[in-house]
Design a protein around this motif. Structure first.
Motif, PDB file in Angstrom:
ATOM      1  N   ALA A  53     -77.349 -52.029 -56.905  1.00 42.15           N
ATOM      2  CA  ALA A  53     -77.008 -52.527 -58.240  1.00 42.15           C
ATOM      3  C   ALA A  53     -76.675 -51.390 -59.197  1.00 42.15           C
ATOM      4  CB  ALA A  53     -78.170 -53.356 -58.791  1.00 42.15           C
ATOM      5  N   HIS A  54     -75.480 -51.462 -59.802  1.00 39.32           N
ATOM      6  CA  HIS A  54     -74.961 -50.430 -60.709  1.00 39.32           C
ATOM      7  C   HIS A  54     -74.413 -51.086 -61.980  1.00 39.32           C
ATOM      8  CE1 HIS A  54     -74.733 -46.842 -57.892  1.00 39.32           C
ATOM      9  NE2 HIS A  54     -75.012 -47.834 -57.064  1.00 39.32           N
ATOM     10  N   GLN A  90     -69.763 -59.359 -63.909  1.00 41.29           N
ATOM     11  CA  GLN A  90     -70.240 -58.728 -62.683  1.00 41.29           C
ATOM     12  C   GLN A  90     -69.053 -58.448 -61.779  1.00 41.29           C
ATOM     13  OE1 GLN A  90     -72.589 -56.844 -60.495  1.00 41.29           O
ATOM     14  NE2 GLN A  90     -73.874 -58.219 -61.711  1.00 41.29           N
ATOM     15  N   THR A  91     -68.997 -57.243 -61.213  1.00 44.09           N
ATOM     16  CA  THR A  91     -67.993 -56.941 -60.202  1.00 44.09           C
ATOM     17  C   THR A  91     -68.706 -56.659 -58.889  1.00 44.09           C
ATOM     18  OG1 THR A  91     -67.906 -54.586 -60.795  1.00 44.09           O
ATOM     19  CG2 THR A  91     -66.347 -56.061 -61.895  1.00 44.09           C
ATOM     20  N   ILE A  92     -68.075 -57.061 -57.796  1.00 47.03           N
ATOM     21  CA  ILE A  92     -68.735 -57.071 -56.490  1.00 47.03           C
ATOM     22  C   ILE A  92     -67.775 -56.512 -55.449  1.00 47.03           C
ATOM     23  CG2 ILE A  92     -69.912 -58.508 -54.781  1.00 47.03           C
ATOM     24  CD1 ILE A  92     -70.260 -60.635 -56.975  1.00 47.03           C
ATOM     25  N   LEU A  93     -68.323 -55.751 -54.506  1.00 42.27           N
ATOM     26  CA  LEU A  93     -67.509 -55.251 -53.398  1.00 42.27           C
ATOM     27  C   LEU A  93     -68.408 -55.021 -52.196  1.00 42.27           C
ATOM     28  CD1 LEU A  93     -64.632 -54.369 -52.578  1.00 42.27           C
ATOM     29  CD2 LEU A  93     -65.247 -52.047 -53.253  1.00 42.27           C
ATOM     30  N   LEU A 153     -72.083 -53.744 -53.129  1.00 41.07           N
ATOM     31  CA  LEU A 153     -72.215 -53.081 -54.425  1.00 41.07           C
ATOM     32  C   LEU A 153     -72.081 -54.146 -55.503  1.00 41.07           C
ATOM     33  CD1 LEU A 153     -72.080 -50.512 -56.340  1.00 41.07           C
ATOM     34  CD2 LEU A 153     -69.597 -50.746 -56.116  1.00 41.07           C
ATOM     35  N   LEU A 154     -73.030 -54.156 -56.450  1.00 41.84           N
ATOM     36  CA  LEU A 154     -72.939 -55.008 -57.632  1.00 41.84           C
ATOM     37  C   LEU A 154     -72.853 -54.102 -58.857  1.00 41.84           C
ATOM     38  CD1 LEU A 154     -75.751 -57.655 -56.940  1.00 41.84           C
ATOM     39  CD2 LEU A 154     -73.371 -57.690 -56.188  1.00 41.84           C
ATOM     40  N   GLU A 155     -71.905 -54.388 -59.747  1.00 38.33           N
ATOM     41  CA  GLU A 155     -71.758 -53.581 -60.962  1.00 38.33           C
ATOM     42  C   GLU A 155     -71.643 -54.510 -62.169  1.00 38.33           C
ATOM     43  OE1 GLU A 155     -70.532 -49.978 -61.421  1.00 38.33           O
ATOM     44  OE2 GLU A 155     -70.555 -49.345 -59.317  1.00 38.33           O
ATOM     45  N   SER A 156     -72.651 -54.489 -63.038  1.00 38.52           N
ATOM     46  CA  SER A 156     -72.608 -55.312 -64.235  1.00 38.52           C
ATOM     47  C   SER A 156     -71.806 -54.614 -65.327  1.00 38.52           C
ATOM     48  CB  SER A 156     -74.022 -55.619 -64.731  1.00 38.52           C
ATOM     49  OG  SER A 156     -74.668 -54.433 -65.153  1.00 38.52           O
ATOM     50  N   ARG A 157     -71.343 -55.395 -66.282  1.00 37.41           N
ATOM     51  CA  ARG A 157     -70.461 -54.901 -67.344  1.00 37.41           C
ATOM     52  C   ARG A 157     -71.279 -54.221 -68.447  1.00 37.41           C
ATOM     53  NH1 ARG A 157     -68.716 -56.257 -72.313  1.00 37.41           N
ATOM     54  NH2 ARG A 157     -66.493 -56.070 -72.817  1.00 37.41           N
ATOM     55  N   ASN A 158     -71.074 -52.939 -68.638  1.00 31.38           N
ATOM     56  CA  ASN A 158     -71.816 -52.146 -69.618  1.00 31.38           C
ATOM     57  C   ASN A 158     -70.891 -51.741 -70.755  1.00 31.38           C
ATOM     58  OD1 ASN A 158     -73.264 -50.269 -71.099  1.00 31.38           O
ATOM     59  ND2 ASN A 158     -73.994 -49.124 -69.317  1.00 31.38           N
ATOM     60  N   GLY A 159     -71.174 -52.270 -71.945  1.00 30.38           N
ATOM     61  CA  GLY A 159     -70.392 -51.880 -73.112  1.00 30.38           C
ATOM     62  C   GLY A 159     -70.968 -50.694 -73.851  1.00 30.38           C
ATOM     63  N   VAL A 188     -78.534 -57.638 -67.206  1.00 26.16           N
ATOM     64  CA  VAL A 188     -79.611 -57.784 -66.227  1.00 26.16           C
ATOM     65  C   VAL A 188     -79.507 -59.135 -65.525  1.00 26.16           C
ATOM     66  CG1 VAL A 188     -82.110 -57.880 -65.926  1.00 26.16           C
ATOM     67  CG2 VAL A 188     -81.120 -56.220 -67.519  1.00 26.16           C
ATOM     68  N   ALA A 189     -79.241 -60.177 -66.292  1.00 30.35           N
ATOM     69  CA  ALA A 189     -79.156 -61.517 -65.713  1.00 30.35           C
ATOM     70  C   ALA A 189     -78.050 -61.621 -64.671  1.00 30.35           C
ATOM     71  CB  ALA A 189     -78.940 -62.543 -66.819  1.00 30.35           C
ATOM     72  N   SER A 190     -76.935 -60.928 -64.891  1.00 26.38           N
ATOM     73  CA  SER A 190     -75.842 -61.010 -63.917  1.00 26.38           C
ATOM     74  C   SER A 190     -76.275 -60.427 -62.573  1.00 26.38           C
ATOM     75  CB  SER A 190     -74.594 -60.298 -64.446  1.00 26.38           C
ATOM     76  OG  SER A 190     -74.715 -58.897 -64.402  1.00 26.38           O
ATOM     77  N   HIS A 191     -77.067 -59.347 -62.600  1.00 32.30           N
ATOM     78  CA  HIS A 191     -77.604 -58.792 -61.350  1.00 32.30           C
ATOM     79  C   HIS A 191     -78.623 -59.748 -60.733  1.00 32.30           C
ATOM     80  CE1 HIS A 191     -75.725 -54.919 -61.095  1.00 32.30           C
ATOM     81  NE2 HIS A 191     -76.194 -54.497 -62.255  1.00 32.30           N
ATOM     82  N   TYR A 192     -79.518 -60.242 -61.565  1.00 34.71           N
ATOM     83  CA  TYR A 192     -80.581 -61.121 -61.073  1.00 34.71           C
ATOM     84  C   TYR A 192     -79.983 -62.346 -60.396  1.00 34.71           C
ATOM     85  CZ  TYR A 192     -84.745 -64.102 -61.143  1.00 34.71           C
ATOM     86  OH  TYR A 192     -85.785 -64.922 -60.777  1.00 34.71           O
ATOM     87  N   LEU A 193     -79.016 -62.982 -61.046  1.00 38.60           N
ATOM     88  CA  LEU A 193     -78.439 -64.208 -60.508  1.00 38.60           C
ATOM     89  C   LEU A 193     -77.657 -63.958 -59.223  1.00 38.60           C
ATOM     90  CD1 LEU A 193     -77.319 -65.784 -63.875  1.00 38.60           C
ATOM     91  CD2 LEU A 193     -79.077 -66.693 -62.339  1.00 38.60           C
TER      92      LEU A 193
END
Length: 533
Positions: free
Chosen positions: A212-213, A232-235, A305-311, A321-326
């Protein structure tokens, strides 16, 4: 710390010292982008309960090491059956906590493995300045200990490493305190963090790994004048050595399960992009085998790889955090629903790698495809898209192959590679003195060794390699690495010089003045060893 480890780190330090100061600059030193109030008004919290220190009401700071460890001790008090330990310590002396969740509350890791359930590893915060993944791991640990995810443990075993880079988190920097990108070290295994995780994975081999990133929302501003929109972006793993069955399962079962969880919560998702060039195609995540996502795919595990959107800062932190958790919850539920298929697929992949006679891919390229990039207006947050092109590593085309050897002979000078393979649980044998026909690597460097060499994420032309037939006199201290084992893809990626990020590629294994590397391919006969091999 043993002397061989010190020698490896000393060479890493010498490589670092040789770099110009500008190459060592941290990207986080730049002035952070701040989103407008209108954009932030669209990034509302997700109505889901998550138990983690950094999500407390009126919180202004990210979770500290002390708070993380207290949270984990609290979980252990609430759920005495969870296994809580340390994978080791960082260079600055911080513990690397890990947790193992089983329905039976087993504390003996060999007994955990004998459960024969899918083993899922959840890893957070490899990059210290990407905190939402680490916070999500703490929330997931709470839910596994005595929350909504506890019932899944009848069918799966879950391992959580909430913070893989504690030193980086303490300094809020991407790199470790040894000033290296941890997410380029999984093949080399020179850092205490990657070594600790890989040693534990020998005890509990993963069937599925999540890393998780976070990614930057402002990436498209210069080119498109808008912000990234995807929550969330995923690969999955993108390297030609990843078994096809593992890739197929990742994309047909686990990716849709994660996307559905996000969609049901009103969150958006897209493919992870590692490059946003000023012109030309966009780029998906790289193919380097040293990247966690790719490395674990090469071991035969389903890997994401999971990457959540960081502004920036703590903006929309609960949503990140929720996007990773879900996403992780969807993946865990899918694994619990059809664990036997996951186990069969991974076991078959590892058997196929042990028995493979297929050539090794030494050059490959991603095709360029049409792509629609999800965006939002930088002032108002209004959603939009941009039609563009994508250089897509999910569909690699192999352009050059090399005959697969029976194995490799390593001279004592290849110590860093020998150590790394030992840590990974690769079967090594001591060769006896003998002479036999081999293929020697003749290496010509076309670019100097720099930090960019070590941390490249895609195939680069940093050196040229040709093979020379050679009758080799094997001496004392030589090691035979057979390819008829499940780790064969990891072995080849580690030892072929033109494998990006391999031990020879980055200079950890030295090349002689005549260009000969202390690693030799054996293609016809099997060397004699001191015992069965």
């Amino acid at each position: 710390m043993n002397m061989s480890t010190l020698r490896t780190w000393a060479l890493v330090g010498l490589l670092t010292a040789a770099l110009p100061a500008t190459a060592l600059a941290q990207t986080e030193a730049r002035t952070p982008y701040r989103q407008t109030p209108a954009v932030l008004a669209r990034l509302v919290d997700v109505p889901i309960a998550m138990d983690a220190p950094g999500l407390a009401a009126d919180r202004t700071e990210f979770t500290s090491q002390v708070e993380m460890e207290a949270h984990l001790r609290g979980l252990k008090a609430r759920a005495p059956g969870l296994y809580l330990g340390a994978l080791g310590q960082t260079a600055e002396g911080r513990d690397l906590p890990w947790l193992v969740f089983t329905a039976e509350g087993l504390q003996d890791l060999s007994a955990v493995r004998r459960l024969n359930r899918p083993i899922i590893w959840l890893v957070g915060q490899q990059h210290g300045n990407e905190p939402s993944g680490g916070e999500a791991m703490l929330a997931l640990a709470s839910a596994l200990a005595d929350g909504e995810l506890t019932p899944l443990l009848d069918r799966i075993t879950v391992v959580v490493v909430p913070r893989m880079n504690p030193d980086g988190a303490a300094a809020f920097t991407r790199r470790t305190s040894l000033d290296f990108d941890l997410n380029r070290d999984h093949l080399l295994a020179t850092l205490p963090e990657s070594r600790g995780v890989q040693a534990a994975m020998v005890l509990l081999p993963p069937d599925l790994v999540v890393d998780a990133h976070e990614y930057g929302a402002a990436g498209p501003l210069q080119r498109f004048g808008r912000l990234n929109e995807a929550d969330q972006t995923i690969l999955d793993a993108t390297h030609p050595g990843v078994p096809a069955g593992v890739t197929r399962l990742a994309r047909t079962t686990y990716l849709p399960a994660m996307e559905a969880q996000l969609r049901d919560a009103g969150l958006s998702s897209s493919v992870y992009l590692s490059g946003m060039p000023a012109t030309g195609p966009l780029v998906t995540g790289g193919t380097s085998p040293g990247i966690s996502r790719n490395y674990y795919g090469l071991t035969g595990a389903v890997s994401f790889l999971l990457e959540s959107r960081n502004g920036g800062g703590r903006e929309a932190f609960q949503r990140r955090v929720a996007s990773h958790y879900l996403a992780a919850r969807g993946l865990l539920q899918a694994a619990a629903a059809d664990g036997p298929r996951l186990r069969r697929t991974v076991a078959a992949a590892r058997r196929s790698m042990a028995g493979s006679r297929a050539p090794l891919a030494v050059a490959y390229e991603p095709p360029v495809q049409p792509f629609v990039l999800p965006l939002m207006d930088a002032e108002t947050g209004a959603p939009s898209t941009a039609a563009t092109e994508l250089r897509d590593s999910r569909q690699l085309r192999v352009t050059e192959t090399r005959r697969r050897p029976r194995g490799y002979l390593l001279a004592p000078e290849a110590r860093s590679a020998i150590e790394a393979l030992e840590i990974k649980g690769i079967h090594l044998c001591a060769a006896v003195p003998q002479t036999l026909a081999t293929e020697a690597f003749h290496v010509t460097r076309t670019e100097p060794i720099t930090r960019q060499t070590r941390e490249a994420s895609t195939l680069t032309e940093a050196l040229q390699v040709r093979l020379e037939a050679r009758d080799l006199a094997v001496g004392e201290g030589w090691i035979w690495v057979p390819m008829n084992q499940a780790g064969s893809s990891v072995i080849a990626a580690s030892l072929e010089p033109d494998s990006v990020g391999s031990h020879i590629h980055v200079g950890l294994v030295p090349v002689a003045e005549d260009g000969t590397a202390p690693v030799y391919r054996v293609v016809r006969t099997t060397p004699r060893t001191t015992g069965p091999c």
